[in-house]
Design a protein around this motif. Structure first.
Motif, short mmCIF file in Angstrom:
data_model
loop_
_atom_site.label_atom_id
_atom_site.label_comp_id
_atom_site.label_asym_id
_atom_site.label_seq_id
_atom_site.Cartn_x
_atom_site.Cartn_y
_atom_site.Cartn_z
N ASN A 45 0.81 -1.22 0.00
CA ASN A 45 0.00 0.00 0.00
C ASN A 45 0.85 1.27 0.00
O ASN A 45 0.32 2.36 -0.17
N ASN A 46 2.15 1.10 0.20
CA ASN A 46 3.08 2.22 0.15
C ASN A 46 4.46 1.63 -0.11
O ASN A 46 5.18 1.26 0.82
N LEU A 47 4.85 1.53 -1.37
CA LEU A 47 6.07 0.83 -1.75
C LEU A 47 7.34 1.52 -1.26
O LEU A 47 8.42 0.93 -1.34
N LEU A 48 7.22 2.74 -0.73
CA LEU A 48 8.38 3.40 -0.14
C LEU A 48 8.77 2.75 1.18
O LEU A 48 9.90 2.91 1.64
N GLU A 49 7.84 2.03 1.80
CA GLU A 49 8.13 1.33 3.05
C GLU A 49 8.64 -0.07 2.72
O GLU A 49 7.95 -0.84 2.05
N ARG A 50 9.84 -0.38 3.17
CA ARG A 50 10.42 -1.67 2.84
C ARG A 50 11.27 -2.21 3.99
O ARG A 50 11.52 -1.50 4.97
N TYR A 51 11.72 -3.45 3.84
CA TYR A 51 12.50 -4.11 4.89
C TYR A 51 13.75 -3.30 5.21
O TYR A 51 14.46 -2.83 4.32
N ASN A 52 14.03 -3.16 6.51
CA ASN A 52 15.19 -2.41 6.98
C ASN A 52 16.08 -3.35 7.79
O ASN A 52 15.76 -3.70 8.93
N ALA A 53 17.17 -3.78 7.18
CA ALA A 53 18.07 -4.73 7.84
C ALA A 53 18.74 -4.14 9.08
O ALA A 53 18.76 -4.80 10.14
N PRO A 54 19.32 -2.91 9.03
CA PRO A 54 19.98 -2.39 10.23
C PRO A 54 19.05 -2.28 11.44
O PRO A 54 19.44 -2.67 12.55
N ASP A 55 17.84 -1.77 11.23
CA ASP A 55 16.91 -1.64 12.35
C ASP A 55 16.49 -3.00 12.89
O ASP A 55 16.35 -3.20 14.10
N MET A 75 9.70 1.88 8.81
CA MET A 75 8.75 2.70 9.57
C MET A 75 8.54 2.15 10.97
O MET A 75 7.62 2.57 11.68
N GLY A 76 9.37 1.19 11.37
CA GLY A 76 9.28 0.64 12.72
C GLY A 76 8.16 -0.34 12.92
O GLY A 76 7.79 -0.66 14.05
N ARG A 77 7.62 -0.85 11.81
CA ARG A 77 6.55 -1.84 11.91
C ARG A 77 7.09 -3.23 11.59
O ARG A 77 8.14 -3.37 10.96
N VAL A 78 6.36 -4.25 12.03
CA VAL A 78 6.78 -5.63 11.85
C VAL A 78 6.11 -6.20 10.60
O VAL A 78 4.89 -6.35 10.56
N PHE A 79 6.90 -6.47 9.58
CA PHE A 79 6.35 -7.16 8.40
C PHE A 79 5.92 -8.58 8.78
O PHE A 79 4.80 -9.00 8.50
N ASP A 139 15.56 0.81 -5.27
CA ASP A 139 14.61 0.22 -4.33
C ASP A 139 15.06 -1.14 -3.80
O ASP A 139 14.34 -1.77 -3.02
N LEU A 140 16.24 -1.61 -4.23
CA LEU A 140 16.75 -2.90 -3.76
C LEU A 140 17.48 -2.71 -2.44
O LEU A 140 18.65 -2.34 -2.40
N ALA A 141 16.77 -2.94 -1.35
CA ALA A 141 17.36 -2.83 -0.02
C ALA A 141 18.18 -4.08 0.28
O ALA A 141 18.20 -5.05 -0.48
N ALA A 142 18.88 -4.07 1.42
CA ALA A 142 19.61 -5.25 1.86
C ALA A 142 18.62 -6.40 2.08
O ALA A 142 17.56 -6.22 2.70
N ASN A 143 18.97 -7.56 1.58
CA ASN A 143 18.05 -8.70 1.61
C ASN A 143 18.46 -9.73 2.67
O ASN A 143 19.56 -9.69 3.23
N ARG A 174 5.36 -15.65 9.74
CA ARG A 174 3.97 -15.24 10.02
C ARG A 174 3.85 -13.74 9.78
O ARG A 174 4.54 -12.94 10.40
N PHE A 175 2.94 -13.35 8.89
CA PHE A 175 2.87 -11.95 8.48
C PHE A 175 1.91 -11.17 9.36
O PHE A 175 0.75 -11.55 9.55
N GLU A 176 2.43 -10.05 9.89
CA GLU A 176 1.69 -9.21 10.83
C GLU A 176 1.05 -8.01 10.13
O GLU A 176 0.31 -7.26 10.76
N MET A 177 1.32 -7.81 8.85
CA MET A 177 0.68 -6.79 8.04
C MET A 177 0.76 -7.25 6.59
O MET A 177 1.56 -8.12 6.24
N ASP A 178 -0.10 -6.72 5.73
CA ASP A 178 -0.02 -7.06 4.31
C ASP A 178 1.38 -6.74 3.81
O ASP A 178 1.90 -5.64 4.04
#
Length: 241
Positions: A45-55, A75-79, A139-143, A174-178
């Motif tokens: 729903n907002n492709l600017l939000e993506r997985y953040n390895a350091p956090d 954004m500090g949320r749990v994917f 848009d390719l973040a650390a994987n 287990r996914f905690e958000m879409d």
């Protein structure tokens, strides 16, 4: 285990993507042993939000990921939460190989000659997949590299653990958000194999059980409780709008 909503086998040197709805779990199985599954995560729903390895690593005080850990967005949320990991160690730092690295290790790829046995690399595989959603190189973040382990020796050098994953090993997310999930089965960039590694991964999706108050992922770190609360507020706001 709950009945699978879908099941597919991702062949070697392939890539795929899907949106996993909140409240569902991906069951990932190393079919033959020795697999590598490189993954990225985005908010559909907002492709600017993506997985953040350091956090993800910093807030859980860890270098590796395994059962009991959560994967955070920027954004500090749990994917998603890692609710099962038969391997005990998921690589967080090695990234993916590009065309040049793959050619240097295993020879040039040639689709005309090799057809579906060509030597695809993880970087190009992910780039093709994100392009389907209007994303690109920036848009390719650390994987993550599931089923693979990279550790350090006494001198601090990174080392690839051979034969880390066995046939039938399972990792459950287990996914905690879409979440828009991207993945590729291309070889790990540090794999020392003399021949191009070709390993499949089976992907199933099931409905998740409700998150209990004593859930391991929720309670493994105080930061995770805050991450789940960030999810609750985000989802409540989306429902109101």
């Amino acid at each position: 285990m709950a009945q699978a909503i879908l099941t597919d086998r991702i062949p070697p040197a392939s890539h795929w993507s899907m949106v996993v709805p909140k409240g569902h779990t991906l069951v990932l199985t190393d079919v033959d042993g020795g697999a590598n599954l490189s993954m990225l995560f985005y908010n559909p729903n907002n492709l600017l939000e993506r997985y953040n390895a350091p956090d993800t690593l910093k807030c859980q005080h860890t270098f590796k990921l395994t059962q009991g850990h959560c994967l955070y967005s920027d954004m500090g949320r749990v994917f998603c939460s890692i609710v099962r990991d038969d391997t005990g160690w998921i690589d967080t730092v090695a990234g993916v190989a590009n065309k040049a690295k793959t050619a240097a290790k295993w020879g040039e790829r040639d689709y005309q000659a090799d057809r579906n046995n060509w030597k695809q690399n993880g970087y190009d595989a992910l780039l093709v997949e994100v392009a389907k959603y209007g994303l690109g190189k920036k848009d390719l973040a650390a994987n993550l590299n599931l089923f693979s382990k990279v550790h350090t020796d006494a001198e601090g050098n990174l080392k690839f653990a051979e034969n880390h994953s066995s046939a039938g090993d399972v990792i459950e997310l287990r996914f905690e958000m879409d979440t828009l999930v991207m993945f590729t089965t291309c070889p790990h960039p540090m794999n020392p194999a003399s021949e191009y590694p070709r390993h499949s991964v089976e992907v199933s999706m099931i409905e998740s059980a409700p998150v209990a108050v004593d859930d391991d992922c929720l309670n493994s770190r105080p930061e995770n409780a805050r991450g789940f609360e960030n999810n609750r507020r985000y989802l409540a706001d989306r429902c109101c709008h």
